[in-house]
Design a protein around this motif. Structure first.
Motif, PDB file in Angstrom:
ATOM      1  N   UNK A  84      19.599  16.244  -9.598  1.00  0.00           N
ATOM      2  CA  UNK A  84      20.770  15.672 -10.066  1.00  0.00           C
ATOM      3  C   UNK A  84      21.438  14.292  -9.479  1.00  0.00           C
ATOM      4  N   UNK A  85      20.668  13.805  -8.511  1.00  0.00           N
ATOM      5  CA  UNK A  85      20.928  12.547  -7.652  1.00  0.00           C
ATOM      6  C   UNK A  85      19.734  12.043  -7.126  1.00  0.00           C
ATOM      7  N   UNK A  86      20.288  10.507  -6.812  1.00  0.00           N
ATOM      8  CA  UNK A  86      19.073   9.620  -6.317  1.00  0.00           C
ATOM      9  C   UNK A  86      18.356  10.388  -5.169  1.00  0.00           C
ATOM     10  N   UNK A  87      19.418  10.870  -4.290  1.00  0.00           N
ATOM     11  CA  UNK A  87      19.107  11.571  -3.099  1.00  0.00           C
ATOM     12  C   UNK A  87      18.295  12.822  -3.149  1.00  0.00           C
ATOM     13  N   UNK A  88      18.371  13.653  -4.080  1.00  0.00           N
ATOM     14  CA  UNK A  88      17.659  14.848  -4.595  1.00  0.00           C
ATOM     15  C   UNK A  88      16.139  14.181  -4.837  1.00  0.00           C
ATOM     16  N   UNK A  89      16.127  13.274  -5.886  1.00  0.00           N
ATOM     17  CA  UNK A  89      14.708  12.750  -5.850  1.00  0.00           C
ATOM     18  C   UNK A  89      13.835  12.025  -4.766  1.00  0.00           C
ATOM     19  N   UNK A  90      14.930  11.428  -3.993  1.00  0.00           N
ATOM     20  CA  UNK A  90      14.163  10.898  -2.666  1.00  0.00           C
ATOM     21  C   UNK A  90      13.827  12.186  -1.793  1.00  0.00           C
ATOM     22  N   UNK A  91      14.599  12.965  -1.559  1.00  0.00           N
ATOM     23  CA  UNK A  91      14.090  14.042  -0.665  1.00  0.00           C
ATOM     24  C   UNK A  91      12.807  14.671  -0.997  1.00  0.00           C
ATOM     25  N   UNK A  92      12.633  14.712  -2.496  1.00  0.00           N
ATOM     26  CA  UNK A  92      11.240  15.350  -2.833  1.00  0.00           C
ATOM     27  C   UNK A  92      10.248  14.397  -2.650  1.00  0.00           C
TER      28      UNK A  92
END
Length: 512
Positions: A84-92
């Motif tokens: 849902x967030x940029x942080x979510x994508x970055x964690x992946x």
């Protein structure tokens, strides 16, 4: 898998291969990440065309990078995505690529900048936020310029930047022997000269896919999606700029403050949209326009006025934003508490000027600066709308709106909520100004010539009521002396009638 050197996040308004985060990019060592995510599309309900513009420009930019054999991890929007967030994508991405560090160029909104400063802990890798060097004046340089000044006036900052860049300068003096030709840029438009068509781009397959996505995923967002004609690549944006220089620039100065119900764009360039997402470079743009003057293709008042908006006003409001945030967003000098009228979202109002400007906003995700400042903004000021509500509206509905540029313009210039930090006086005006600068008043339900009759233009009574209500504050502003003197000449009966009409209008805001 060997560790990646740098994971590099490119945001939707950073679509330039020369951006600071890509300066030392090595396709063998580094990995680019781009993401369309729910959080960035919903923190305000952005105009459908704005979402389509950014998504399409992002996908085209990613395609360009991939053609250069640069690795791009691209997350495409879907409402059911767990990211849902940029942080979510970055964690992946961190889990997938095991980078030594994350690089990102500074964003344009305090909201996201504040969150970015926590990412290092969340991602367990160092996060380096790099300066956005696409601007003429860095944040640090603006702070040095502002230090010790009693007033942070744009005019003096503009002169400083003119000298720094050398634009429209000869031997350290301004061409034409004056810095500002704004007084020559205030003609109303009376259907001559003919208005050339605005440059439009035909959607390709990538854009068509984006339009399908926006149609399905954002049906409740404000605005009309089609026809979609924005440029979505640097080449297209440059073509739009070239078209403006060749066909409209010569008349831009004379008519930049004019408004017409027949022409949404008149002689405006519509390139703020492309400057603000990185498809055009501000200095290159200004040099192209300056060259038109030196070749005799456009007059000085047009060229100076255009360049002032880019290296003067655009740079100045960004400096103010980063100098004063986050407290700046809460300023409310007039203590306004009223809600934004519903017609800002529906466009349905009997005020012809408001309807025309709101209609253009709904259809194009665009309105030019006078439509924003002296019509939709002026009404919000006179009606006492809470600054945060009108700021959120501007941020949502305009394709060129990012908070660094939108907030100072709206809160400071439009609403004067910063108590004169940005503007030397409130830009309040009655219907008389709108009548002079447009043809909107012809055929309007309301009568612009009267002040407090039952069919009088709402701008008129609300204007005088604004002066009455805030007299104690305004009387100390030397630029308000003339209009306050006009207020003094009104009889007690007129003042009473104005107050009665204004109180009625305020109670009926949603139905005007």
């Amino acid at each position: 898998m060997a560790k990646t050197r740098s994971l590099i996040l490119i945001l939707g308004d950073q679509l330039n291969p020369s951006i600071s985060s890509l300066m030392n990019f090595d396709p063998q060592l580094d990995q680019i990440v781009m993401a369309e995510v729910w959080e960035e599309t919903h923190y305000v309900l952005h105009h459908q065309k704005k979402i389509a513009l950014i998504f399409s420009a992002m996908r085209h930019f990613a395609q360009q990078l991939k053609k250069q054999k640069w690795p791009v991890h691209y997350h495409q929007y879907h409402p059911d995505s767990p990211y849902h967030s940029l942080l979510d994508v970055l964690k992946d991405a961190v889990n997938q690529y095991s980078p030594q560090q994350l690089l990102v160029t500074q964003c344009g909104e305090w909201r996201l900048h504040h969150v970015m400063q926590t990412w290092s802990k969340s991602l367990a890798v160092p996060v380096h936020i790099l300066e956005d060097d696409r601007f003429v004046c860095s944040i640090t340089e603006f702070k040095k310029w502002a230090a010790g000044r009693k007033q942070l006036r744009m005019e003096y900052f503009y002169r400083y930047i003119r000298q720094k860049t050398g634009l429209l300068m000869e031997n350290n003096n301004p061409i034409g022997e004056q810095w500002n030709f704004d007084k020559k840029n205030r003609k109303s438009y009376r259907n001559d000269p003919p208005v050339p068509p605005t440059y439009q781009c035909k959607p390709d397959k990538i854009t068509q896919n984006v339009l399908n996505d926006v149609t399905h995923y954002f049906p409740n967002h404000f605005g009309q999606l089609k026809p979609f004609w924005f440029a979505v690549t640097a080449e297209q944006a440059t073509a739009a700029l070239t078209h403006f220089i060749e066909h409209k620039l010569a008349y831009f100065g004379d008519f930049q403050d004019a408004m017409s119900h027949q022409h949404d764009f008149l002689f405006h360039s519509i390139i703020s949209i492309y400057l603000n997402i990185g498809l055009l470079d501000p200095i290159t743009t200004c040099k192209m326009v300056e060259q038109a003057y030196r070749q005799g293709k456009a007059p000085l008042n047009a060229v100076e006025g255009f360049i002032r908006q880019i290296i003067g006003w655009r740079e100045y409001v960004r400096g103010i934003y980063w100098l004063k945030m986050p407290a700046y967003a809460k300023e409310n000098a007039f203590n306004n508490k009223r809600c934004l009228p519903s017609f800002y979202w529906t466009t349905q109002t009997k005020m012809q000027c408001m309807h025309q400007c709101l209609k253009s906003t709904y259809e194009h995700a665009y309105a030019h600066h006078i439509q924003r400042l002296m019509v939709t903004g002026n009404f919000a000021l006179l009606a006492g709308i809470t600054p945060s509500e009108i700021c959120e509206w501007y941020l949502a509905v305009y394709a060129d709106a990012f908070e660094w540029v939108e907030l100072p313009n709206t809160l400071g210039m439009v609403m004067h909520a910063d108590d004169g930090l940005l503007g030397s006086k409130p830009y309040a005006a009655s219907g008389k100004y709108i009548d002079r600068m447009s043809d909107y008043c012809k055929g309007c339900h309301y009568n612009v010539k009267t002040q407090y009759e039952t069919d009088s233009c709402p701008f008129n009574a609300l204007y005088w009521f604004f002066l009455i209500t805030h007299y104690d504050k305004l009387q100390h502003n030397p630029r308000m002396k003339l209009v306050l003197n006009a207020l003094h000449r009104k009889s007690d009966a007129e003042i009473t009638a104005i107050k009665q009409r204004a109180h009625y209008l305020i109670k009926q805001l949603d139905n005007l």
